[in-house]
Design an enzyme around this catalytic site. Structure first.
Site, short mmCIF file in Angstrom:
data_model
loop_
_atom_site.label_atom_id
_atom_site.label_comp_id
_atom_site.label_asym_id
_atom_site.label_seq_id
_atom_site.Cartn_x
_atom_site.Cartn_y
_atom_site.Cartn_z
N TYR A 73 0.82 -1.21 0.00
CA TYR A 73 0.00 0.00 0.00
C TYR A 73 0.86 1.27 0.00
O TYR A 73 0.44 2.30 -0.50
CB TYR A 73 -0.90 0.04 1.24
N LYS A 94 3.30 -15.19 3.72
CA LYS A 94 3.56 -16.00 2.52
C LYS A 94 5.07 -16.21 2.47
O LYS A 94 5.74 -15.84 1.50
CB LYS A 94 3.01 -15.26 1.28
N ASP A 126 -2.73 -18.45 1.91
CA ASP A 126 -3.68 -19.25 1.13
C ASP A 126 -4.34 -20.30 2.03
O ASP A 126 -5.56 -20.48 2.03
CB ASP A 126 -3.00 -19.89 -0.10
N ASP A 153 -6.45 -6.90 4.62
CA ASP A 153 -7.58 -6.34 3.87
C ASP A 153 -8.45 -7.47 3.33
O ASP A 153 -9.68 -7.47 3.49
CB ASP A 153 -7.04 -5.47 2.72
N ASP A 204 -12.46 -9.01 4.85
CA ASP A 204 -13.72 -9.14 4.10
C ASP A 204 -14.23 -10.58 4.16
O ASP A 204 -15.43 -10.83 4.30
CB ASP A 204 -13.52 -8.76 2.61
C1 IPM Z 1 -10.51 -1.17 3.77
C2 IPM Z 1 -10.65 -0.68 2.35
C3 IPM Z 1 -9.47 0.21 2.00
C4 IPM Z 1 -8.20 -0.62 2.14
C5 IPM Z 1 -9.55 0.87 0.61
C6 IPM Z 1 -10.82 1.65 0.41
C7 IPM Z 1 -8.35 1.74 0.33
O1 IPM Z 1 -10.79 -1.74 1.47
O2 IPM Z 1 -10.40 -0.33 4.67
O3 IPM Z 1 -10.51 -2.37 3.97
O4 IPM Z 1 -7.85 -1.37 1.22
O5 IPM Z 1 -7.55 -0.51 3.18
MN MN Z 2 -11.01 -3.66 2.46
#
Ligand code: IPM
Ligand code: MN
Length: 359
Positions: free
Chosen positions: A141, A191, A223, A247, A251
């Site tokens: 990032y 990894k 993975d 990240d 999710d």
């Molecule tokens: C999160 C989001 C952000 C990230 C994006 C919007 C830059 O996906 O906070 O998880 O990747 O950190």
């Molecule tokens: Mn995210």
């Protein structure tokens, strides 16, 4: 106590869900005798439209001068063709850096009443209580160099994954300290079979782990960790991982517990904490009044806990959220035959009521 907050609604569903979390904070403040001072500021696409900068200087100054920053979401397809530094997301990455927020805590807790909402069988997901500790200021990032160059058809893009030892060390300590207050288990995800960054990561985490002899430390390739997360989510306690892996896995953890719309997060480590739900701007449902505000509301609880040490107040919010879910309140992301969907505003209203009613 005076709770002096900068509020960054941002893009997409960000303003809608933040509005509800602020209403809940107001109810908590009233009940416990605190005073909210709110300063709204621009970030992301909203700031690009207003002043052509995804993070205006006065937003940074306001954030640095406040007790905590409450953020909705950042990102909009309207800016997909913009160069990197003029995308909404650039504003989010910059505010994380300006605030020194290197530690992103993302709890994923399964609410027993949501057995019908998880895609996993109840006996697999029941009891899931994970704390993802995501490093937030390093890795691909932020690594330099980064570029995209050349003529269309022959372009070359470069990103750099980079970690310094001290960056791994400080996030590892956050994870171990949290584990001490939980089930004393840390799974470090990397990894290391492919990446130098991960080999350094594993080395440093192992060394820091020696300072925490009571914590059981494990290592897993990302993975394999992704598979285990859906196969045996209850075996996870604290997950320690770098920026991009965190990240992605967070999710996935949202999917496991039933909806990404439930997940809260705290980005801490610097002088001022930044609090944002995990879900993002969700442009497809923005403005429809159907987004789940519970991630944002639970984020406000994390803010009370981590920036103001108001544990009782934080629990009051978390308890109110459990109460409304148990009573059958479901936004569209969680609704099913047994429970028709209610709106963003109605969900917020019910949490406010539950905060007011609680003893
Ligand atoms: C999160 C989001 C952000 C990230 C994006 C919007 C830059 O996906 O906070 O998880 O990747 O950190
Ligand atoms: Mn995210």
């Amino acid at each position: 106590m005076i709770l002096n907050l900068t509020v960054l609604g941002g893009d997409g569903i960000g303003p809608e869900v933040t509005e509800q979390s602020v209403l809940v904070l107001q109810a908590v403040a009233e009940r416990f005798g605190h005073q909210l001072q709110l300063q709204p500021k621009l970030i992301g696409g909203a700031a690009l439209i207003a002043v052509s900068d995804p993070l205006p200087a006065d937003t940074v100054l306001a954030c640095l001068a406040s007790g905590a920053v409450l953020l909705g979401a950042v990102g909009s397809p309207a800016f997909d063709k913009n160069p990197g530094h003029l995308r909404p997301e650039a504003g989010l990455l910059r505010i994380r850096r300006e605030l020194g927020a290197y530690a992103n805590l993302r709890p994923a807790v399964f609410f027993p009443t949501l057995e019908d909402s998880s895609p996993l069988r109840a006996e697999i997901v029941r009891g899931t209580d994970i704390m993802i500790v995501r490093e937030l200021l390093g890795g691909a990032y932020f690594g330099q160099p980064r570029s995209i160059e050349g003529e269309p058809g022959a372009r070359v893009a470069v990103n750099t994954m980079r970690y310094a030892e001290h960056e791994v060390e400080r996030i590892a300590r956050v994870a171990f300290d949290l584990a001490m207050k939980r089930k004393k288990k840390v799974l470090s995800v990397d990894k290391a079979n492919v990446l130098e960054c991960s080999r350094l990561w594993r080395d440093v985490v192992t060394r820091i782990g020696k300072d925490y002899p009571d914590v059981k430390l494990g290592h897993q390739y990302v993975d394999s960790a992704a598979m285990l997360l859906v196969q045996r989510p209850t075996e996870f306690d604290v997950v320690l991982t770098e920026n991009m892996f965190g990240d992605i896995l967070s999710d996935q953890a949202g999917g496991v517990v039933g909806s990404l719309g439930l997940l809260a997060s705290a980005s801490i480590g610097g002088p001022v904490g930044l609090y944002e739900p995990v879900h993002g701007s969700a442009p497809d449902i923005a403005g429809k009044g159907i987004a789940n505000p519970l991630g944002a509301i639970l984020t406000a609880a994390m803010m009370l806990r981590h920036s103001f040490q108001l544990e009782q107040e934080a629990r009051a919010i978390e308890h109110a959220v459990s109460t409304v879910l148990s009573a059958g309140a479901r936004t569209a992301d969680l609704a099913g035959k047994a429970h028709p969907a209610i709106s963003t505003v109605e969900m917020g209203r019910r949490v406010v009521e539950a905060v007011k009613k609680a003893q």
